[in-house]
Write an enzyme that holds these catalytic residues in place. Structure first.
Site: not given
Ligand code: NAP
Ligand code: HSE
Length: 419
Positions: A31, A127, A183, A198
């Site tokens: 990063a 995911g 969920e 999705k």
């Protein structure tokens, strides 16, 4: 030092905190800055999470904290996180979320509010698979012809266990919940809604289409029985919950339903909690993506990748992939006009004339039978199994309504689309 606040330190949030801590060195190297979690938010402050971060039970403690640069939303739900995320963006904070339900309803409003502030959501679809960046960046030169995916890990895990081990529906659902795949309300998984959320996100990036869950065909796996799985297996098919987006001229069809897929096809071989997505572009051809579609660590891997990307900064792709709306936008196809092949199972009284009446009705609705088979059922009933050539959804729905009303039909007809 970049400071992160995690709203929702549950299955995914806990893994996000853990990865940022355990992989700190490589994340800092990638990063260009050190990233650390300043605080988290939960509902229950008494539960021990085994984490060394400050916790509160008020999302606005993070949203209004001037030291926090990136807000990670992992609380779930639709309207509450919408307000929280909106406030974070209005406070100038970058946002990362894994919440597909939020995006299924509010993605275009959020894009409007975010403008140039980073808003990322890689973990919301499939995911750990980087499908958002593949579609938004890697395939951006193409018109997308189709997307076909196993998008719900819970359903795929359940269908796999039912096929391979004959485990009952309820027992595997419980196991999926314990493993952190399902969920908070598992009817979102088994009813097909999570996969639909999705699919809608992918369809926005691929086609610029602004549809809501209510606008598209959504069916789950609740009606798929061990009988149908066994018949499918015998005839060389796997049963999977598929999300399908397909372009047809200036229309796009969007649908989620249980599907029979020939066992030789790649997508039929995707088992367990794994997700798999085929994307066909006009110039690239077919591309395939495979990986873990649920679970804390796999999902958190995608969340942390978004955090790293935000810290690196630079010119970002527009949130939903399009900088300007398409000149000639695509329309959503009416769900009744969808064309498919079908598998049908009818439980009927085993007596003369039954088959003739049923096939006559098929003819009246322009449905042509490809194969037909009779198998014994309990007492004096029989299972009639049909596969059809391509037929129109509206006709199929109407004929099944008429068939169900016949006096010799003993149970609601079972219909699974063949893909
Ligand atoms: P989870 O385990 O239920 O965690 C939710 C967390 O949010 C919990 O820590 C909960 O607190 C907290 N929370 C919820 N409402 C709150 C409120 N009003 N105020 C304060 N805290 C609140 O859920 P999850 O599985 O991590 O999923 C999080 C999000 O990621 C969801 O949007 C889900 O759809 C998405 N997602 C999950 C997966 C997966 O495999 N699990 C994969 C992809 C995407 P308590 O712990 O005190 O209850
Ligand atoms: N409940 C979801 C699934 C989590 O089973 O796929 C991942 O989005």
């Amino acid at each position: 030092m970049i400071k992160v606040g995690v709203i929702g330190v549950g299955t995914v949030g806990t893994s996000v905190v853990k990865i940022l801590h355990e992989n700190k060195k490589i994340i800092t190297a990638r990063a260009g800055h050190e990233v650390s979690v300043k605080s988290g938010v939960v509902r229950n402050l008494n539960k021990d999470r085994g984490l060394n971060i400050a916790l509160s039970d008020n999302p606005y403690d993070i949203v209004n904290d001037p030291e926090i640069d990136i807000v990670v939303e992992l609380m779930g739900g639709v309207e509450e996180p919408f307000e929280v995320v909106k406030a974070a963006l209005q406070n100038g904070k970058a946002v990362v979320t894994a919440n597909k339900a939020l995006l299924a309803y509010h993605r275009y409003e959020l894009q409007e509010i975010a403008k140039d502030i980073a808003f990322e959501y890689e973990a919301s679809v499939a995911g750990g698979i980087p499908i958002i960046s593949a579609l938004r960046d890697g395939l951006s030169a193409n018109h997308i012809e189709s997307i076909q995916g196993i998008l719900n890990g819970t359903c795929n895990y359940m269908m796999t266990k039912m096929t391979d081990e004959g485990v009952s529906f309820d027992a595997i659902l419980k196991e999926s919940q314990e493993l952190g795949y399902a969920e908070a309300d598992p009817t979102f998984d088994i009813g097909g809604f999570d996969a639909a959320h999705k699919l809608l996100i992918l369809a926005s990036i691929a086609y610029g289409i602004d549809a809501k869950p209510e606008d598209i065909l959504i069916e789950g796996i609740e009606e798929v029985s061990q009988d149908d799985i066994a018949f499918a297996k015998e005839f060389g098919y796997a049963v999977k919950l598929l999300g399908i987006a397909k372009r047809d001229g200036d229309e796009v069809e969007l649908r989620v339903h249980a599907s029979l897929i020939r066992k030789e096809q790649m997508i039929a071989k995707i088992d367990g909690v794994m997700n798999g997505i085929s994307v066909v572009g006009d110039y690239v051809g077919e591309t395939l993506y495979y990986g873990p579609g649920a679970g804390g660590d796999a999902t958190a891997s995608a969340v942390v990748a978004n955090i790293i990307d935000i810290v690196r900064s630079g010119k970002r792709a527009p949130m939903l992939g399009f900088d300007k709306p398409l000149e000639r936008g695509l329309k959503l196809k009416n769900r009744d006009d969808i064309v498919s092949k079908y598998y049908l199972r009818l439980k009927v009284t085993d007596k003369p004339g039954v088959l003739a009446q049923i096939t006559k009705l098929f003819g009246e609705f322009d449905i042509s039978i490809e194969t037909m088979l009779q198998r014994p059922s309990d007492s004096n009933f029989a299972n009639l199994l049909f596969s059809t050539y391509e037929a129109v959804e509206r006709n199929m729905r109407e004929v099944l309504g008429e068939i169900e009303a016949l006096e010799f039909v003993a149970a609601a007809p079972v219909m699974i689309r063949i893909v």
